[in-house]
Design a protein around this motif. Structure first.
Motif, PDB file in Angstrom:
ATOM      1  N   GLY A   1       0.842  -1.207   0.000  1.00 57.73           N
ATOM      2  CA  GLY A   1       0.000   0.000   0.000  1.00 57.73           C
ATOM      3  C   GLY A   1       0.867   1.244   0.000  1.00 57.73           C
ATOM      4  O   GLY A   1       1.912   1.273   0.665  1.00 57.73           O
ATOM      5  N   ARG A   2       0.447   2.269  -0.746  1.00 55.71           N
ATOM      6  CA  ARG A   2       1.252   3.498  -0.860  1.00 55.71           C
ATOM      7  C   ARG A   2       0.393   4.736  -0.650  1.00 55.71           C
ATOM      8  O   ARG A   2       0.584   5.760  -1.305  1.00 55.71           O
ATOM      9  CB  ARG A   2       1.940   3.559  -2.226  1.00 55.71           C
ATOM     10  CG  ARG A   2       0.962   3.473  -3.384  1.00 55.71           C
ATOM     11  CD  ARG A   2       1.650   3.624  -4.723  1.00 55.71           C
ATOM     12  NE  ARG A   2       0.795   3.116  -5.785  1.00 55.71           N
ATOM     13  CZ  ARG A   2       1.190   2.942  -7.043  1.00 55.71           C
ATOM     14  NH1 ARG A   2       2.413   3.233  -7.397  1.00 55.71           N
ATOM     15  NH2 ARG A   2       0.347   2.472  -7.946  1.00 55.71           N
ATOM     16  N   SER A   3      -0.605   4.645   0.246  1.00 56.87           N
ATOM     17  CA  SER A   3      -1.447   5.828   0.473  1.00 56.87           C
ATOM     18  C   SER A   3      -0.643   6.885   1.229  1.00 56.87           C
ATOM     19  O   SER A   3       0.374   6.587   1.870  1.00 56.87           O
ATOM     20  CB  SER A   3      -2.690   5.455   1.281  1.00 56.87           C
ATOM     21  OG  SER A   3      -2.335   5.197   2.615  1.00 56.87           O
ATOM     22  N   ASN A   4      -1.159   8.128   1.158  1.00 53.78           N
ATOM     23  CA  ASN A   4      -0.466   9.221   1.860  1.00 53.78           C
ATOM     24  C   ASN A   4      -0.652   9.137   3.370  1.00 53.78           C
ATOM     25  O   ASN A   4       0.107   9.746   4.120  1.00 53.78           O
ATOM     26  CB  ASN A   4      -0.992  10.573   1.367  1.00 53.78           C
ATOM     27  CG  ASN A   4      -0.525  10.856  -0.040  1.00 53.78           C
ATOM     28  OD1 ASN A   4       0.527  10.365  -0.463  1.00 53.78           O
ATOM     29  ND2 ASN A   4      -1.303  11.608  -0.789  1.00 53.78           N
TER      30      ASN A   4
ATOM     31  N   HIS B   1       2.363  -2.245  -4.427  1.00 54.90           N
ATOM     32  CA  HIS B   1       1.065  -1.621  -4.742  1.00 54.90           C
ATOM     33  C   HIS B   1       0.449  -2.400  -5.886  1.00 54.90           C
ATOM     34  O   HIS B   1       0.997  -3.439  -6.292  1.00 54.90           O
ATOM     35  CB  HIS B   1       1.284  -0.145  -5.090  1.00 54.90           C
ATOM     36  CG  HIS B   1       2.471   0.071  -5.979  1.00 54.90           C
ATOM     37  ND1 HIS B   1       2.438  -0.227  -7.314  1.00 54.90           N
ATOM     38  CD2 HIS B   1       3.734   0.479  -5.698  1.00 54.90           C
ATOM     39  CE1 HIS B   1       3.637   0.027  -7.832  1.00 54.90           C
ATOM     40  NE2 HIS B   1       4.444   0.447  -6.871  1.00 54.90           N
ATOM     41  N   THR B   2      -0.655  -1.900  -6.431  1.00 57.83           N
ATOM     42  CA  THR B   2      -1.331  -2.695  -7.467  1.00 57.83           C
ATOM     43  C   THR B   2      -0.511  -2.768  -8.757  1.00 57.83           C
ATOM     44  O   THR B   2      -0.780  -3.618  -9.606  1.00 57.83           O
ATOM     45  CB  THR B   2      -2.735  -2.135  -7.791  1.00 57.83           C
ATOM     46  OG1 THR B   2      -2.594  -0.792  -8.238  1.00 57.83           O
ATOM     47  CG2 THR B   2      -3.652  -2.178  -6.573  1.00 57.83           C
ATOM     48  N   GLY B   3       0.471  -1.903  -8.890  1.00 59.62           N
ATOM     49  CA  GLY B   3       1.310  -1.969 -10.093  1.00 59.62           C
ATOM     50  C   GLY B   3       2.516  -2.884  -9.907  1.00 59.62           C
ATOM     51  O   GLY B   3       3.303  -3.066 -10.847  1.00 59.62           O
TER      52      GLY B   3
END
Ligand code: NAP
Length: 293
Positions: A166-169, A194-196
């Motif tokens: 996950g890479r949320s802020n 992340h999803t990529g």
């Protein structure tokens, strides 16, 4: 062997007891009374319950709580006036504007108007910048709670392979930044997925510490976890209704299977969740010391 459960509830209680003592001493020795202002706009039930819990937390440890409840149709200008007033109020050390705000209000405009030295949520760009350069004043609450859980569970961080999903802020990026700093309780080798990400399992299987903040149930399954790892499950997913009639919660990790592989694991609920408000209280006490200087 089944993993040891890292109880966020117990760790949060221990930290709140420490904070309570700190506040007693601040008042007695320096005459400092920490204060937190909360701003609630509208009557979103989840927001009301978060703000209520924050008020109770303040009361429990001796922080003065100033709760502002405003109608959902308040104008952006009037909300801004309140933020400016709280910025000037010497009794207020921390300001928390409960999100989400109604659609007609520009959320970032309001958050960025908060005095960075009172931004106990740690979301202001000035505080994000301070976090990146390792001079953080107010680490954001959920990531700070995650770091405490890792450290207080006795998991070594220096040189550890640490993978964040996950890479949320608000969770993924800040916890990754905090754990890579050349500091005690950090200094890990950090990877963010992340999803990529191509073949995420290749990364997660290397993790001594695996932090999952995807917002997707069973995003991490047992075959993706290194035996002996410490697994921190940040996810909160509503997956139906429990017998009690309340929503049934699950994390992002397939808990039952992963606990047979990991050495330590946080449950959902009762893991990261109880830590978040506790870290807000800690930031408020920190702010009161800063303002007294
Ligand atoms: P978010 O903003 O939706 O971000 C989710 C991140 O996970 C995104 O970067 C996304 O990748 C990535 N992701 C989603 N599914 C994935 C998958 N299957 N594999 C790999 N990466 C995946 O969520 P958030 O705000 O960070 O919150 C994450 C979870 O933590 C949610 O369940 C939330 O409710 C919970 N949470 C709990 C607390 C607490 O106090 N306990 C606090 C905050 C959040 P992309 O960037 O590529 O889309």
């Amino acid at each position: 062997m089944t993993a040891e459960i890292i109880s966020g509830k117990s760790v949060a209680e221990a930290i709140r007891a420490e904070l309570k003592q700190e506040v007693v001493e601040l008042k007695a020795k320096q005459g400092i009374q920490p204060g937190l202002a909360t701003v609630l706009v509208g009557d979103n039930p989840a927001s009301v319950s978060y703000v209520t819990a924050k008020g109770k937390g303040c009361e429990e440890i001796g922080i003065a709580s100033f709760q502002h409840t405003l109608p959902g149709d308040i104008s952006e200008a009037d909300l801004m006036k309140l933020v400016n007033k709280l910025n000037q109020d010497a009794k207020v050390n921390g300001i928390l504007v409960q999100l989400p705000l109604p659609k007609h209000i520009n959320e970032n405009k309001i958050l960025y108007a908060i005095d960075p030295n009172k931004d106990v949520d740690g979301f202001h760009p000035v505080n994000v910048g301070r976090l990146v350069i390792g001079e953080d004043l107010f680490p954001p609450c959920t990531p700070a709670g995650i770091q405490e859980l890792i450290v207080r569970s006795g998991t070594p961080t220096k040189g550890a392979e640490l993978v964040v999903v996950g890479r949320s802020n608000i969770v993924g990026k800040p916890i990754a930044i905090m754990m890579l700093q050349k500091k005690p309780n950090a200094n890990a080798t950090v990877t963010i997925c992340h999803t990529g990400s191509r073949n995420m399992k290749e990364h997660t299987l290397r993790a001594d510490i695996l932090i999952v903040a995807a917002g997707a149930p069973k995003a991490v399954t047992a075959d993706m976890v290194k035996p002996g790892a410490t697994v921190i499950d940040v996810g909160v997913n509503r997956i139906g209704t429990a017998e009690s009639g309340k929503a049934k919660l699950a994390g992002d990790v397939d808990f039952d299977a992963v606990k047979e592989v990991a050495a330590k694991i946080t449950p959902v609920p009762g893991g990261v969740g109880p830590m978040t408000i506790t870290m807000l209280l800690r930031n408020t006490v920190r702010a009161s010391r800063l303002h007294a200087k």
